[in-house]
Structure formats: C-alpha cells, structure tokens
Write an enzyme that holds these catalytic residues in place. Structure first.
Site, PDB file in Angstrom:
ATOM      1  N   TRP A   1       5.331  12.138  -4.185  1.00  0.00           N
ATOM      2  CA  TRP A   1       4.820  13.313  -3.483  1.00  0.00           C
ATOM      3  C   TRP A   1       3.578  13.895  -4.138  1.00  0.00           C
ATOM      4  O   TRP A   1       2.910  14.733  -3.557  1.00  0.00           O
ATOM      5  CB  TRP A   1       5.904  14.411  -3.465  1.00  0.00           C
ATOM      6  CG  TRP A   1       6.530  14.579  -4.821  1.00  0.00           C
ATOM      7  CD1 TRP A   1       7.679  13.984  -5.258  1.00  0.00           C
ATOM      8  CD2 TRP A   1       6.015  15.316  -5.932  1.00  0.00           C
ATOM      9  NE1 TRP A   1       7.909  14.302  -6.572  1.00  0.00           N
ATOM     10  CE2 TRP A   1       6.904  15.131  -7.016  1.00  0.00           C
ATOM     11  CE3 TRP A   1       4.892  16.124  -6.119  1.00  0.00           C
ATOM     12  CZ2 TRP A   1       6.695  15.716  -8.261  1.00  0.00           C
ATOM     13  CZ3 TRP A   1       4.691  16.706  -7.356  1.00  0.00           C
ATOM     14  CH2 TRP A   1       5.586  16.498  -8.407  1.00  0.00           C
ATOM     15  N   ASN A   2       3.262  13.498  -5.362  1.00  0.00           N
ATOM     16  CA  ASN A   2       2.255  14.281  -6.101  1.00  0.00           C
ATOM     17  C   ASN A   2       0.837  14.034  -5.629  1.00  0.00           C
ATOM     18  O   ASN A   2      -0.019  14.904  -5.759  1.00  0.00           O
ATOM     19  CB  ASN A   2       2.400  14.043  -7.613  1.00  0.00           C
ATOM     20  CG  ASN A   2       2.064  12.637  -8.018  1.00  0.00           C
ATOM     21  OD1 ASN A   2       2.366  11.690  -7.295  1.00  0.00           O
ATOM     22  ND2 ASN A   2       1.422  12.484  -9.153  1.00  0.00           N
TER      23      ASN A   2
ATOM     24  N   LYS B   1       7.406   4.016   2.977  1.00  0.00           N
ATOM     25  CA  LYS B   1       8.346   5.134   2.857  1.00  0.00           C
ATOM     26  C   LYS B   1       7.778   6.173   1.895  1.00  0.00           C
ATOM     27  O   LYS B   1       7.818   5.993   0.683  1.00  0.00           O
ATOM     28  CB  LYS B   1       9.716   4.673   2.343  1.00  0.00           C
ATOM     29  CG  LYS B   1      10.745   5.800   2.497  1.00  0.00           C
ATOM     30  CD  LYS B   1      11.870   5.739   1.516  1.00  0.00           C
ATOM     31  CE  LYS B   1      11.538   6.352   0.186  1.00  0.00           C
ATOM     32  NZ  LYS B   1      11.259   7.792   0.203  1.00  0.00           N
ATOM     33  N   PRO B   2       7.223   7.252   2.433  1.00  0.00           N
ATOM     34  CA  PRO B   2       6.716   8.294   1.538  1.00  0.00           C
ATOM     35  C   PRO B   2       7.859   9.139   0.980  1.00  0.00           C
ATOM     36  O   PRO B   2       9.010   9.003   1.398  1.00  0.00           O
ATOM     37  CB  PRO B   2       5.814   9.134   2.441  1.00  0.00           C
ATOM     38  CG  PRO B   2       6.236   8.841   3.833  1.00  0.00           C
ATOM     39  CD  PRO B   2       7.025   7.558   3.845  1.00  0.00           C
TER      40      PRO B   2
ATOM     41  N   GLU C   1       3.849   1.264 -10.413  1.00  0.00           N
ATOM     42  CA  GLU C   1       2.958   2.248 -11.042  1.00  0.00           C
ATOM     43  C   GLU C   1       3.836   3.427 -11.446  1.00  0.00           C
ATOM     44  O   GLU C   1       4.223   4.233 -10.599  1.00  0.00           O
ATOM     45  CB  GLU C   1       1.869   2.694 -10.051  1.00  0.00           C
ATOM     46  CG  GLU C   1       0.964   1.574  -9.568  1.00  0.00           C
ATOM     47  CD  GLU C   1      -0.043   1.098 -10.614  1.00  0.00           C
ATOM     48  OE1 GLU C   1      -0.212   1.797 -11.633  1.00  0.00           O
ATOM     49  OE2 GLU C   1      -0.647   0.039 -10.408  1.00  0.00           O
TER      50      GLU C   1
ATOM     51  N   CYS D   1       0.171  11.582 -12.761  1.00  0.00           N
ATOM     52  CA  CYS D   1       0.598  10.533 -13.699  1.00  0.00           C
ATOM     53  C   CYS D   1      -0.365  10.437 -14.880  1.00  0.00           C
ATOM     54  O   CYS D   1       0.043  10.242 -16.005  1.00  0.00           O
ATOM     55  CB  CYS D   1       0.696   9.196 -12.978  1.00  0.00           C
ATOM     56  SG  CYS D   1      -0.835   8.674 -12.176  1.00  0.00           S
TER      57      CYS D   1
ATOM     58  N   GLU E   1       7.291  12.600 -20.851  1.00  0.00           N
ATOM     59  CA  GLU E   1       6.304  13.002 -19.833  1.00  0.00           C
ATOM     60  C   GLU E   1       6.758  14.334 -19.248  1.00  0.00           C
ATOM     61  O   GLU E   1       7.840  14.418 -18.657  1.00  0.00           O
ATOM     62  CB  GLU E   1       6.251  11.946 -18.722  1.00  0.00           C
ATOM     63  CG  GLU E   1       5.278  12.315 -17.627  1.00  0.00           C
ATOM     64  CD  GLU E   1       5.320  11.403 -16.407  1.00  0.00           C
ATOM     65  OE1 GLU E   1       6.381  10.875 -16.066  1.00  0.00           O
ATOM     66  OE2 GLU E   1       4.255  11.259 -15.783  1.00  0.00           O
TER      67      GLU E   1
ATOM     68  N   GLU F   1      -3.900  -1.148  -9.392  1.00  0.00           N
ATOM     69  CA  GLU F   1      -4.488  -0.605  -8.168  1.00  0.00           C
ATOM     70  C   GLU F   1      -5.957  -0.320  -8.449  1.00  0.00           C
ATOM     71  O   GLU F   1      -6.366  -0.245  -9.607  1.00  0.00           O
ATOM     72  CB  GLU F   1      -3.738   0.665  -7.735  1.00  0.00           C
ATOM     73  CG  GLU F   1      -2.295   0.321  -7.370  1.00  0.00           C
ATOM     74  CD  GLU F   1      -1.495   1.432  -6.714  1.00  0.00           C
ATOM     75  OE1 GLU F   1      -1.593   2.588  -7.170  1.00  0.00           O
ATOM     76  OE2 GLU F   1      -0.759   1.131  -5.753  1.00  0.00           O
TER      77      GLU F   1
HETATM   78  P1  NAD Z   1      10.479   9.320  -7.848  1.00  0.00           P
HETATM   79  O1  NAD Z   1      10.609   8.091  -8.623  1.00  0.00           O
HETATM   80  O2  NAD Z   1      11.568  10.314  -7.863  1.00  0.00           O
HETATM   81  O3  NAD Z   1      10.230   8.979  -6.284  1.00  0.00           O
HETATM   82  C1  NAD Z   1       9.230   8.096  -5.863  1.00  0.00           C
HETATM   83  C2  NAD Z   1       9.636   7.492  -4.539  1.00  0.00           C
HETATM   84  O4  NAD Z   1      10.766   6.644  -4.726  1.00  0.00           O
HETATM   85  C3  NAD Z   1      10.057   8.491  -3.474  1.00  0.00           C
HETATM   86  O5  NAD Z   1       9.607   8.031  -2.222  1.00  0.00           O
HETATM   87  C4  NAD Z   1      11.574   8.455  -3.555  1.00  0.00           C
HETATM   88  O6  NAD Z   1      12.204   8.870  -2.355  1.00  0.00           O
HETATM   89  C5  NAD Z   1      11.818   6.995  -3.838  1.00  0.00           C
HETATM   90  N1  NAD Z   1      13.047   6.672  -4.556  1.00  0.00           N
HETATM   91  C6  NAD Z   1      13.682   7.426  -5.483  1.00  0.00           C
HETATM   92  N2  NAD Z   1      14.734   6.750  -5.983  1.00  0.00           N
HETATM   93  C7  NAD Z   1      14.734   5.545  -5.376  1.00  0.00           C
HETATM   94  C8  NAD Z   1      15.588   4.402  -5.480  1.00  0.00           C
HETATM   95  N3  NAD Z   1      16.619   4.381  -6.310  1.00  0.00           N
HETATM   96  N4  NAD Z   1      15.311   3.323  -4.707  1.00  0.00           N
HETATM   97  C9  NAD Z   1      14.249   3.340  -3.875  1.00  0.00           C
HETATM   98  N5  NAD Z   1      13.429   4.392  -3.720  1.00  0.00           N
HETATM   99  C10 NAD Z   1      13.678   5.483  -4.465  1.00  0.00           C
HETATM  100  O7  NAD Z   1       9.106   9.916  -8.338  1.00  0.00           O
HETATM  101  P2  NAD Z   1       8.405  11.281  -7.973  1.00  0.00           P
HETATM  102  O8  NAD Z   1       9.162  12.406  -8.577  1.00  0.00           O
HETATM  103  O9  NAD Z   1       8.136  11.331  -6.494  1.00  0.00           O
HETATM  104  O10 NAD Z   1       7.009  11.053  -8.768  1.00  0.00           O
HETATM  105  C11 NAD Z   1       6.858  11.403 -10.108  1.00  0.00           C
HETATM  106  C12 NAD Z   1       6.690  10.207 -11.019  1.00  0.00           C
HETATM  107  O11 NAD Z   1       5.744   9.295 -10.489  1.00  0.00           O
HETATM  108  C13 NAD Z   1       6.143  10.598 -12.393  1.00  0.00           C
HETATM  109  O12 NAD Z   1       6.817   9.901 -13.407  1.00  0.00           O
HETATM  110  C14 NAD Z   1       4.681  10.148 -12.323  1.00  0.00           C
HETATM  111  O13 NAD Z   1       4.080   9.924 -13.563  1.00  0.00           O
HETATM  112  C15 NAD Z   1       4.801   8.919 -11.510  1.00  0.00           C
HETATM  113  N6  NAD Z   1       3.504   8.577 -10.911  1.00  0.00           N
HETATM  114  C16 NAD Z   1       2.859   7.448 -11.327  1.00  0.00           C
HETATM  115  C17 NAD Z   1       1.608   7.134 -10.795  1.00  0.00           C
HETATM  116  C18 NAD Z   1       0.844   5.907 -11.230  1.00  0.00           C
HETATM  117  O14 NAD Z   1      -0.151   5.553 -10.595  1.00  0.00           O
HETATM  118  N7  NAD Z   1       1.245   5.211 -12.287  1.00  0.00           N
HETATM  119  C19 NAD Z   1       1.027   7.977  -9.847  1.00  0.00           C
HETATM  120  C20 NAD Z   1       1.726   9.115  -9.459  1.00  0.00           C
HETATM  121  C21 NAD Z   1       2.976   9.395  -9.980  1.00  0.00           C
END
Ligand code: NAD
Length: 489
Positions: A132-133, A156-157, A223, A258, A358, A437
């Site tokens: 979502w960020n 899937k967002p 990522e 991130c 983090e 990416e």
């Molecule tokens: P999250 O892992 O909770 O969710 C990300 C996505 O995965 C969402 O769409 C969620 O619904 C889905 N999801 C969650 N659990 C799942 C599972 N078990 N199986 C399949 N799908 C699942 O992350 P968040 O809170 O939305 O984002 C924050 C994290 O993302 C931070 O750690 C941040 O650093 C990282 N991030 C990394 C990058 C990068 O480019 N490396 C960029 C942005 C964010």
C-alpha cells in the site's frame, strides 16, 4: 459479496471507496482468462504492444489531477507526493515503451560456429502482489515490463490502498485486478497457470509467497524491506537544502518507504552540529496534517495497527532521547486519524529495536561513530540490504565506501526517491529479496531466453562431430564425417 471498504487514514470516519473481495474460485477464473489472453497478446509485435501501453500512459496522465486526491485520501500520502507518484509511474511506463523494443529483440548469430537465435520470450501469466505504501508505482514496475514483454497480468493490490491502482490498471491492456488480503494473494501465487510471481512487501508475506511459488516451481521476484543506513563521512558538507532533502528522505510518506533513510550514522565529533541543523531543517519542511492540505508534507500512517507499532518502538527506545520534529499544519487535529508524531531519536545503541529493525514509520535514530571501518561494519549489520547512502564532500571517497556497503543500491549525497533513476536496477541483497526492478534488468525479469541452434558441424556440408563429443572442448576428437563409425579401441 464481501467488500473491502477503505477509510481515509487522515479522517477515519470517511470511507473513500470500496472494492469486492475476489474469492479463490474467482481468482482461478481470472488466471484462466489471463492464460487464454496470453497467446493473442504475446503474438502481437512488440511495437503494437508498446503503442497500446503508450495510450494507457496518456490516459493515466490525462487523469492525474483526478487520481492524485484519490491516492492521497486512501493512502494518507500528501497531495504533491501522490501527484508525484502517479506522474513517476507514467514516466516509467513511457521509459519502458522506449526501451523495450531493443531490450526484448531477439539476437541472431550466423557464423563459423553455427546459427544461433536467442529469443526473449514472455512467461505467460504473471501474478503480482503489491503493498500500500506506493501502490501505483510499485504495481507499474511490474505491469509495464511484464506487459511490454508479452505477458498477461493478474494484479492483487493491498486492501489498504486498492482504489487508485484499480483505476490506473484499467487504462492498460491485458491486466486484471483482483482484491483481497493474504488468502487472495496465496491463491494467486500458488495457481498452476501463473508462470511468474512478482511481489513487493514485507518479510513474513515474502517468505510465504516464495514458498508457495517455489512449491509450484514458479520463479519469483521479491522486493522486501530495508533498514537503510545513511553514512555521513567526516568531511560531509551539507547545505540547508541538503538537510531538508535528508529530512524528507526519512519522513516522506510518514517514513513508510522501503528505501527511506532509516539509520543516520554521524561522526561523533560532528553530531551536535548535525543535530542542530537537522532539527532546524525539519522545522522548515516537515508539516504534519491532512494530506489534501497543500502545505502538508507528512500525513498519517496507514492504519491504527501501524500507529500502535511505531508508538511502541519509540516508547521502547529506552536510554535514548526522542525529539519531536517539524510542526503541525494550522487547524490540524491529530485525533481525526492515524497520526504519529515524527521523532529524531539520539543516544541509542545498535541493538535497540528502533535501530536493529525496519521501523517503517516516522522515527529515525541518529547514531555516533568513530572510524570508517567501524561504521562500515555497523551499517552492514543485520539481515537486510536494500539501499544505503554515503554523504561526503569528496565524491571519490563516497564512491569508495559505497562500493563496499552490502546493499543493492547506494545513493551518494542523497537518499530515497531523489536518488532513483529509471535506468538503474533496484533491488535488495540478503533478506531484502531477489530480482530487480527498473533498468534493463527490470525488463529482463519478465522474459526467459529461448534458443534455436544449428551447430556448424551439422549444417549442410558441415564436418560432423564424434558422437558424445563436447563442442569446442580442448580435448575434441578430430571431426569425422556424419554417420562414420568409431573404430574399436
Ligand atoms: P505486506 O507484506 O503486509 O503486504 C504486501 C502484499 O502482500 C499485500 O497485497 C498483502 O495483501 C499481501 N499478502 C500479505 N500476506 C500474504 C500472504 N501470506 N500470501 C500472499 N499475499 C500476502 O506488506 P505491506 O505492509 O503492504 O508493505 C510494507 C513492507 O513492504 C515493508 O517491509 C517495506 O519495506 C516493503 N516494501 C519493499 C519495497 C521494495 O521495493 N523492496 C517497496 C515497498 C515496500
């Protein structure tokens, strides 16, 4: 049908919009539709695919002023940032359109060694799961390259910011958007017709996605999170504008980026000077309030749970001093949403949770160091290695240290989004994930090479080769005529 209703994190009583939850049977139907569409989409010449994507980029660009407030209201990201993110996603898509024809072109060699064609073939259906960020750009980093290469996509967002990206994706061909949380993501990543998974998100979900995809022998791009150090060498020379950019490198999107600057390593002899200039810069540029207020540069965090988690990290920073940063916009009511006070925290050691983990929120630790070798070890500690930065008046010195840091991307004299480049591959080392990416590497993630080869030995008039011989081997037997029988030893 179940609905996901998304509240405005700045005014939680306001529902910004809702989307239907896609149940596992509907995920299956979406993937099958994408698989059916694959032959047609991948069969188009790349120029036609790119032309369709350019039209999509134009459509999104034309709707920028309508979509930016929607992104601000669903994510809590200030209006200017929201506009910037969508604009950057359009710029990225156009860059993909410019670069894809050359990067994806087949290569053909026809010479003494034979005739070799290497094609760049799409995988098929790509399943994308995004956070979502930065919901628009992080999805576009997958959609643009995957679609240009001829894949079809099911996206899937995050349920915490599903609205704007759904509108953006509707402007593009060969994409379907499905909605839900972990269950929907699991059904997508584990689907047998998904041929590649692209995931951005946190550690726990990343591990599960990798396991789910791995069980199907489906390759994945992951990522994941970062705990980026910003290292200031003893000769650093920061102007007021540099300090302001540094503050925003940690506090843009309320620290939920991130590649935010998440740990500041400052030479011990210069910490007082640094802290004073940093606090003054924060006072100038960090304005907390409603994301739709044009003066505001920091909105709320994404959820009540995130606010509680970050509050606990700051409260648990025992032994340190937390100094509140910036100021509130006039009339701002922090109780209306998930607002968190931004902090600079000094006096912690590297084992404090705010330093070692983090934080993904608006609190940044400032840590003193004594020698360059020491700071290198401390900056590289831990399991994450996404990005980092080195700041110095001497660019050579900065590049020398930057080359030794264990991160996938090191910025020099800046950090976070101001240091990005469309042409520079981005991604982590260690547990920050794998795959890239942006850049040419980001395009190549969505193709597999497929070879057609006629060795010279077996082309018409060719000399043939002993059965079982290795081509080009240093112990090759002399060529023999095709069909010749090896004499008994
Ligand atoms: P999250 O892992 O909770 O969710 C990300 C996505 O995965 C969402 O769409 C969620 O619904 C889905 N999801 C969650 N659990 C799942 C599972 N078990 N199986 C399949 N799908 C699942 O992350 P968040 O809170 O939305 O984002 C924050 C994290 O993302 C931070 O750690 C941040 O650093 C990282 N991030 C990394 C990058 C990068 O480019 N490396 C960029 C942005 C964010």
């Amino acid at each position: 049908m179940d609905l996901i209703s998304r509240e405005n994190p700045a005014r939680v009583a306001e529902i910004v919009g809702s989307v239907p939850v896609t149940d596992p049977a509907a995920v299956d139907a979406a993937v099958r539709r994408a698989d059916d569409a694959f032959r047609g989409w991948s069969g188009l010449p790349v120029a036609e695919r790119v032309a369709a994507l350019r039209r999509g980029a134009d459509t999104v660009a034309a709707r920028l002023e309508e979509l930016a407030p929607l992104l601000a209201r669903e994510s809590g990201k200030p209006l200017a940032d929201s506009r910037g993110e969508i604009g950057f996603a359009v710029a990225f898509l156009r860059w993909v359109c410019d670069e894809a024809p050359a990067v994806l072109a087949a290569t053909e060699i026809d010479d003494d060694a034979g005739r070799l064609v290497v094609r760049r073939k799409p995988y098929g259906v790509v399943g994308c799961v995004t956070p979502w960020n930065a919901p628009v750009i992080l999805a576009m980093l997958k959609l643009g390259p995957a679609l240009a290469a001829g894949n079809t996509v099911v996206l899937k967002p995050s349920p915490l910011a599903p609205l704007t990206i759904t509108e953006v994706a509707a402007a593009l061909p060969a994409v379907q958007v499905i909605h839900g949380g972990a269950e929907t993501g699991r059904a997508l990543a584990g689907h047998p017709l998904v041929r590649k998974v692209a995931f951005t998100g946190g550690d726990a979900a990343g591990r599960e996605i990798a396991a789910t995809a791995g069980a199907m022998i489906t390759p994945a791009v992951l990522e994941l999170g970062g705990n980026d150090p910003a290292v200031f060498l003893p000769d650093f020379a920061l102007s007021d504008a540099d300090y302001e950019r540094l503050v925003m490198a940690s506090f843009a999107t309320a620290g939920q980026v991130c590649m935010a600057a998440k740990r500041l390593y400052v030479p011990r002899a210069r910490t007082a000077e640094f802290t004073e200039a940093y606090l003054a810069a924060a006072e100038r540029v960090l304005v907390v309030g409603d994301p739709l207020d044009p003066e505001v540069t920091m909105g709320p965090v994404i959820s009540a749970a995130a606010a509680a988690r970050i509050g606990a990290l700051v409260a648990g920073a025992t032994g340190g001093t937390a100094t509140p940063l910036g100021r509130s916009a006039p009339g701002h009511d922090p109780a209306s949403g998930y607002f968190v006070t931004p902090y600079l925290v000094t006096g912690l050691d590297d084992h404090a949770p705010l330093v070692a983990q983090e934080q993904f929120g608006p609190a940044v630790p400032l840590l003193a160091y004594d020698t360059e070798e020491e700071v290198l070890v401390r900056a590289d500690a831990g399991e994450l290695g996404l990005a980092a930065s080195v700041w110095s008046a001497d660019e050579e010195r900065a590049f020398a240290l930057a080359g030794r840091l264990g991160a996938g991307f090191v910025f020099v004299n800046t950090h976070n989004r101001t240091g990005m480049s469309l042409r520079a591959p981005f991604g982590g080392v260690k547990r920050s994930g794998y795959g890239r990416e942006y850049g040419k590497e980001g395009l190549l993630e969505y193709v597999q090479s497929a070879v057609v080869h006629a060795p010279a030995a077996f082309r018409p008039g060719g000399p043939g080769m002993a059965p079982g011989a290795y081509p080009g081997g240093v112990h090759d037997e002399p060529p023999r005529a095709a069909g010749a029988v090896r004499p008994p030893p």
